[in-house]
Design a protein around this motif. Structure first.
Motif: not given
Length: 261
Positions: A133-138, A145-154
């Motif tokens: 829930e904290d990732f939306a703006e990141l 490298n830390a977050l993957c927009e194409k696989r947000k569900q992971l």
């Protein structure tokens, strides 16, 4: 978890990914198997493989398509393990695979936590555990490298570093399979080489272990800063992979050059 248990879990997952048995990775002999789809494989893999070579150090397990099975078996039995992952020998694979529109592409080293060495590493910045829930703006280039927009569900867990309320570093965990979560790390350029990467990586790894999962870390062999961060954070080299993909998935410029070879 012990180091032995962690390696066993990793080999079991590699066995699922490659359509082989976990025991194959500790054999004295190389093994060639036919690649198949599996709903339990790491989520980012494109299965079945055309050719994927994996070594935990003792031998090579090759998960392949029928068209190149005999060639790959001859190849991996012709050289020592490490020589199969190096040029000029890799040029033999490239030349053969070109006939089918494929090319050796992704080469990486994977790291697992050393339970004798991994510990919380202090730093001078505020660290905070983050959840989906904290990732939306990141989902920004600096945190790719830390977050993957194409696989947000992971994207399931992260640790952020802050200075005066500003996010300056981020380590994220991707739930790539049921038992193992992969760590990715980004630190803003102005804050690098100050121990922040290791502080973030080690803290996230310990949080993953607390949740009963195995953290793993991937780095290209040429990415010296990333490899150093893995080791400093309490990880150790565990296995290597070489994956071949169709040329239309390779960078268009590289793919065009390969077609002209």
């Amino acid at each position: 978890m012990t180091n032995k248990e962690i390696q066993k879990i990793a080999m079991q997952q590699s066995a699922i990914d490659l359509s082989c048995a976990a025991e194959d990775f500790v054999s004295e002999k190389n093994r060639v198997v036919r690649s198949h789809n599996s709903k339990f494989a790491r989520k980012y893999l494109s299965l079945p493989f055309f050719c994927n070579l994996v070594s935990y150090g003792r031998n090579i397990v090759a998960s392949v398509d029928d068209t190149v099975a005999d060639f790959v078996e001859e190849y991996i039995n012709q050289f020592q393990v490490m020589q199969c992952f190096e040029t000029p020998n890799l040029l033999l694979l490239a030349e053969e695979f070109k006939k089918y529109g494929y090319s050796p592409c992704f080469m990486a080293e994977y790291f697992l936590p050393d339970m004798h060495k991994i510990h919380k590493i202090d730093c001078s910045f505020k660290l905070k555990i983050l959840h989906p829930e904290d990732f939306a703006e990141l989902y920004l280039p600096e945190w790719a490298n830390a977050l993957c927009e194409k696989r947000k569900q992971l994207d399931i867990l992260a640790v952020g570093a802050y200075e005066d309320g500003k996010l300056i570093g981020l380590a994220g965990a991707s739930a790539d399979c049921d038992t193992m979560w992969q760590i990715g790390i980004d630190v803003l350029p102005a804050y690098r080489q100050r121990g922040l990467g290791a502080a973030l990586t080690s803290m996230l790894a310990l949080e993953i272990i607390k949740r009963g999962k195995v953290p793993f870390y991937c780095a290209a062999w040429s990415n010296i800063p990333s490899v150093r961060n893995a080791i400093k954070s309490g990880f150790r080299p565990a296995w290597i992979e070489l994956t071949s993909v169709h040329q239309n998935k390779v960078n268009p410029i590289i793919g065009k050059n390969l077609e002209q070879v």
